[in-house]
Motif scaffolding. Structure first.
Motif, mmCIF file in Angstrom:
data_model
loop_
_atom_site.group_PDB
_atom_site.id
_atom_site.type_symbol
_atom_site.label_atom_id
_atom_site.label_comp_id
_atom_site.label_asym_id
_atom_site.label_seq_id
_atom_site.Cartn_x
_atom_site.Cartn_y
_atom_site.Cartn_z
ATOM 1 N N UNK A 24 0.801 -1.225 0.000
ATOM 2 C CA UNK A 24 0.000 0.000 0.000
ATOM 3 C C UNK A 24 0.835 1.277 0.000
ATOM 4 N N UNK A 25 2.048 1.200 0.562
ATOM 5 C CA UNK A 25 2.907 2.387 0.545
ATOM 6 C C UNK A 25 4.349 1.942 0.733
ATOM 7 N N UNK A 26 5.258 2.794 0.295
ATOM 8 C CA UNK A 26 6.676 2.415 0.330
ATOM 9 C C UNK A 26 7.543 3.661 0.318
ATOM 10 N N UNK A 27 8.829 3.448 0.469
ATOM 11 C CA UNK A 27 9.819 4.523 0.417
ATOM 12 C C UNK A 27 11.134 3.909 -0.037
ATOM 13 N N UNK A 28 12.124 4.758 -0.273
ATOM 14 C CA UNK A 28 13.462 4.304 -0.642
ATOM 15 C C UNK A 28 14.408 4.607 0.516
ATOM 16 N N UNK A 29 15.189 3.617 0.918
ATOM 17 C CA UNK A 29 16.103 3.769 2.062
ATOM 18 C C UNK A 29 17.346 4.553 1.660
ATOM 19 N N UNK A 30 18.153 4.897 2.651
ATOM 20 C CA UNK A 30 19.398 5.633 2.384
ATOM 21 C C UNK A 30 20.375 4.818 1.542
ATOM 22 N N UNK A 31 20.190 3.499 1.533
ATOM 23 C CA UNK A 31 21.039 2.628 0.712
ATOM 24 C C UNK A 31 20.381 2.309 -0.633
ATOM 25 N N UNK A 32 19.341 3.096 -0.988
ATOM 26 C CA UNK A 32 18.646 2.959 -2.267
ATOM 27 C C UNK A 32 17.979 1.598 -2.454
ATOM 28 N N UNK A 33 17.449 1.066 -1.369
ATOM 29 C CA UNK A 33 16.672 -0.171 -1.425
ATOM 30 C C UNK A 33 15.218 0.152 -1.052
ATOM 31 N N UNK A 34 14.337 -0.802 -1.284
ATOM 32 C CA UNK A 34 12.916 -0.595 -1.061
ATOM 33 C C UNK A 34 12.547 -0.821 0.397
ATOM 34 N N UNK A 35 11.789 0.118 0.953
ATOM 35 C CA UNK A 35 11.224 -0.023 2.290
ATOM 36 C C UNK A 35 9.702 -0.068 2.166
ATOM 37 N N UNK A 36 9.082 -1.119 2.666
ATOM 38 C CA UNK A 36 7.632 -1.201 2.687
ATOM 39 C C UNK A 36 7.136 -0.514 3.949
ATOM 40 N N UNK A 37 6.224 0.446 3.798
ATOM 41 C CA UNK A 37 5.738 1.204 4.950
ATOM 42 C C UNK A 37 4.290 0.875 5.314
ATOM 43 N N UNK A 38 3.544 0.296 4.372
ATOM 44 C CA UNK A 38 2.197 -0.167 4.682
ATOM 45 C C UNK A 38 1.846 -1.337 3.763
ATOM 46 N N UNK A 39 1.400 -2.426 4.368
ATOM 47 C CA UNK A 39 1.074 -3.634 3.611
ATOM 48 C C UNK A 39 -0.241 -4.211 4.132
ATOM 49 N N UNK A 40 -0.793 -5.137 3.372
ATOM 50 C CA UNK A 40 -2.025 -5.793 3.811
ATOM 51 C C UNK A 40 -2.045 -7.232 3.310
ATOM 52 N N UNK A 41 -2.059 -8.156 4.243
ATOM 53 C CA UNK A 41 -2.171 -9.569 3.919
ATOM 54 C C UNK A 41 -3.638 -9.904 3.676
ATOM 55 N N UNK A 42 -3.874 -10.730 2.691
ATOM 56 C CA UNK A 42 -5.232 -11.162 2.349
ATOM 57 C C UNK A 42 -6.008 -11.593 3.594
ATOM 58 N N UNK A 43 -7.189 -11.011 3.788
ATOM 59 C CA UNK A 43 -8.041 -11.361 4.922
ATOM 60 C C UNK A 43 -7.693 -10.650 6.206
ATOM 61 N N UNK A 44 -6.673 -9.788 6.182
ATOM 62 C CA UNK A 44 -6.228 -9.083 7.388
ATOM 63 C C UNK A 44 -6.319 -7.572 7.173
#
Length: 318
Positions: free
Chosen positions: A291-311
């Motif tokens: 649902x949302x993400x950002x880029x870390x200081x090492x230029x990798x992906x950071x997930x900031x909001x997620x949703x598992x099916x049924x949750x």
């Protein structure tokens, strides 16, 4: 007394509604009718829900032409009505036939939220964000029979904030100030103070086609490779089970493999079609929405909001 131009709006969305309200607030325009699709059964309960422009017309006693099946079915009704000065098409979703293009006294107009000839098609804002553009535009053009290829009357350019999601992009593109500039451009065009200019036939960008759910899919192995080492799926989702298998034929995707490309897709594809993946669990594969993400200081992906099916959705800290 200043000239007052009659306008018929063809549209269906919140963007169409914003453009309509802007014209109604301008003393030089009179919105005399609205052309929009009739509601169709939707959802589990198959409810009939009016689109935003349809509902606005009902609440404000603006005459309506409802398309129940084909636009052609309204041809006789429309052509026996006094033609307006302008037909203004905003998020309409129908091909405009020649009989309707030739109907208005001055011109058929279209409002498209990209810097044409870039990103012709149904999803320009999503593709602007997906391709990491830093500038875009709201384009006023004369409508013709080719997809978003009409002569350009006016373009208002604006910067694209890298934090924007698709909804933010469209909200900015169709804000009151931008629409006010468009209205003035229509008046200047009608008064022959400005003239339209042809577009290049070719476009330098992909077609911003209508998106589907599968366009948001990203394979789990590609997502793993892009993630910042500080995050792991086993921590985010205790039900994650690497010993279980996933389908061997996953959907294809529009999303490139780099962390930045995935982050751009997360922003571009919210609220639809949503970037998603499948994770293995002891109960079988489960869908996970990013649902949302950002880029870390090492230029990798950071997930900031997620949703598992049924949750419920889960906000992550880092």
């Amino acid at each position: 007394m200043a000239t007052k131009y009659t306008v018929i709006i063809a549209g269906s969305s919140h963007n169409s509604l914003a453009a309509t309200q802007s014209l109604l607030n301008n003393p030089h325009f009179a919105v005399v009718s609205i052309l929009t699709p009739a509601p169709k059964p939707a959802g589990k309960k198959q409810l009939l829900i009016n689109n935003p422009l349809h509902q606005f017309a009902l609440e404000n006693n603006i005459p309506l032409w409802l398309i129940t099946n084909r636009l052609k079915d309204l041809q006789e009704t429309i052509l026996t009505t006094s033609p307006p000065d302008f037909l203004f098409v905003v998020d309409f979703g129908y091909f405009i036939p020649s009989w309707l293009l030739n109907w208005p006294k001055i011109a058929p107009l279209n409002l498209h939220p990209s810097a044409l000839p870039k990103y012709r098609g149904a999803s320009p804002g999503q593709f602007v964000i997906l391709h990491d553009e830093r500038e875009s535009a709201l384009t006023l053009m004369k409508l013709n029979s080719q997809l978003d290829q009409g002569d350009i009357i006016y373009q208002h350019f604006f910067s694209v904030n890298e934090c924007w999601r698709a909804a933010d992009y469209y909200q900015h593109a169709f804000n009151k100030n931008n629409l006010s500039l468009i209205n003035q451009a229509i008046l200047d065009f009608a008064a022959q103070k400005i003239t339209s200019q042809p577009q290049p036939t070719a476009t330098p960008t992909p077609l911003a086609r209508e998106l589907t759910k599968n366009d948001g899919f990203i394979p789990l192995d590609i997502l793993f490779a892009a993630l910042d080492p500080s995050q792991s799926f086993s921590q985010i989702f205790p039900s994650f089970d690497s010993q279980q298998s996933l389908p061997s034929n996953p959907p294809s995707s529009l999303i490139s493999a780099s962390p930045r490309a995935i982050d751009r897709a997360v922003h571009a594809f919210y609220p639809f079609p949503i970037v998603w993946t499948l994770i293995p669990t002891s109960q079988g594969p489960k869908r996970v929405k990013l649902l949302n993400s950002a880029i870390s200081s090492s230029n990798k992906l950071l997930l900031t909001q997620v949703q598992l099916e049924g949750k419920p959705a889960k906000t992550l800290t880092f």
